[in-house]
Design a protein around this motif. Structure first.
Motif, PDB file in Angstrom:
ATOM      1  N   UNK A 134       0.783  -1.471  -0.164  1.00 59.85           N
ATOM      2  CA  UNK A 134       0.135  -0.161   0.161  1.00 59.85           C
ATOM      3  C   UNK A 134       0.640   1.615  -0.031  1.00 59.85           C
ATOM      4  N   UNK A 135       0.199   2.596   0.045  1.00 60.29           N
ATOM      5  CA  UNK A 135       0.983   3.683   0.283  1.00 60.29           C
ATOM      6  C   UNK A 135       1.022   4.295   1.668  1.00 60.29           C
ATOM      7  N   UNK A 136       1.657   3.019   2.620  1.00 61.79           N
ATOM      8  CA  UNK A 136       1.911   3.023   4.423  1.00 61.79           C
ATOM      9  C   UNK A 136       2.897   2.269   3.608  1.00 61.79           C
ATOM     10  N   UNK A 137       3.073   0.580   3.138  1.00 61.60           N
ATOM     11  CA  UNK A 137       4.417   0.188   3.667  1.00 61.60           C
ATOM     12  C   UNK A 137       4.008  -1.228   1.981  1.00 61.60           C
ATOM     13  N   UNK A 138       5.376  -2.755   2.055  1.00 60.55           N
ATOM     14  CA  UNK A 138       5.469  -3.157   0.809  1.00 60.55           C
ATOM     15  C   UNK A 138       4.540  -4.649   1.728  1.00 60.55           C
ATOM     16  N   UNK A 139       3.828  -4.440   2.558  1.00 62.68           N
ATOM     17  CA  UNK A 139       3.076  -5.390   2.793  1.00 62.68           C
ATOM     18  C   UNK A 139       4.337  -6.960   3.380  1.00 62.68           C
ATOM     19  N   UNK A 140       4.562  -8.131   2.840  1.00 62.87           N
ATOM     20  CA  UNK A 140       4.687  -9.112   2.576  1.00 62.87           C
ATOM     21  C   UNK A 140       6.097  -9.475   1.500  1.00 62.87           C
ATOM     22  N   UNK A 141       6.071  -8.190   0.427  1.00 57.58           N
ATOM     23  CA  UNK A 141       6.991  -7.768  -0.250  1.00 57.58           C
ATOM     24  C   UNK A 141       7.986  -7.468  -0.484  1.00 57.58           C
TER      25      UNK A 141
END
Length: 282
Positions: free
Chosen positions: A42-49
């Motif tokens: 998302x625009x906040x972080x990369x998650x599990x990527x």
């Protein structure tokens, strides 16, 4: 927000092929502009990527814009699946060139591209059928009998676990969009009438709870899918985005997905596709 203003700017009935391409690209960017989505960029972080971020996804969405327009134009001209597939292959090649080999939107090229083609065809012919029904009627048989990608993680998971995956979803008229995502989207607007980002979060989590996401199967197997669906179902049972402190609960689920390297990419694609269909069929 700029995206939200552009989202409301043009009546859906006036969209030509180029505008449909712009809308499809916008829907991909709106999916990125949604947080917290469990495990997803998302625009906040990369998650599990580790290989992609919001900027790369937005670059990919912009790169795909003219190809979505081309698919809409081809649909308007009555194109068969072979021509649509050729445009999709060119789109994937352009995406991989722009992202230096990172698969940002392969699934969305397929699903959202077919919806663009159906929208172009519907505009040209002037019929009132749903986009999903048109995809199924015009190209469903060819989708099921066409070549199977051996590279995509979703295709590998589909073969291993017997899940229908993106091909079956499209061939049967996108039931996950019409039976799950659109009702969730519209119900969420009752829960959060002034917060479209919350509406998108709720819809994404509903999809995670109910869809057999082959990306989750690829990353976590049947156990990972079960964990993801149970976590999403628990969030919804507690009231979803209509409950106090829903953002913290969603963020906790997001971090739990990241810790397990789970990313429901199929649900993310379906969210973008649902936004597209909702815009055209509201």
């Amino acid at each position: 927000m700029t995206l939200a203003l552009r989202w409301q700017s043009t009546p859906s009935r006036t969209l030509d092929a180029q505008q449909l391409g712009h809308l499809a690209s916008l829907c991909l960017k709106l999916e990125v502009e949604t947080h917290p989505k469990p495990g997803l960029v998302s625009h906040v972080d990369n998650g599990a990527h580790r290989d992609m971020d919001a900027a790369l996804l937005c670059l990919s969405a912009t790169t795909l814009m003219p190809f979505y327009g081309e698919l809409a134009a081809a649909g308007a001209e009555g194109a068969g699946m072979n021509r649509l597939r050729a445009i999709g292959v060119a789109a994937e090649r352009a995406m991989l060139a722009a992202t230096h080999g990172v698969n940002t939107h392969r699934g969305a090229i397929f699903g959202l591209g077919l919806l663009c083609a159906a929208a172009g065809y519907r505009n040209a012919v002037g019929i009132r059928k749903s986009l999903g029904q048109l995809v199924s009627e015009r190209w469903g048989d060819d989708i099921l009998s066409g070549p199977i990608s051996l590279r995509s993680h979703g295709a590998v998971a589909s073969r291993r676990y017997g899940a229908g995956g993106a091909r079956a979803e499209a061939a049967y008229g996108f039931p996950s969009i019409y039976d799950i995502a659109l009702p969730a989207l519209r119900a969420a607007r009752e829960l959060a009438p002034h917060d479209e980002e919350a509406v998108r979060v709720q819809t994404c989590i509903r999809l995670i709870a109910e869809v057999t996401d082959t990306n989750l199967l690829h990353r976590g197997g049947a156990e990972g899918l079960s964990f993801a669906q149970a976590s999403a179902s628990g969030f919804l049972a507690a009231g979803g985005v209509g409950s106090p402190e829903w953002g913290k609960r969603a963020a906790d689920i997001h971090q739990a997905f990241v810790a397990r390297n789970l990313s429901p990419g199929g649900s993310a694609d379906l969210l973008a596709m649902a936004l597209f269909v909702d815009r055209l069929e509201a």
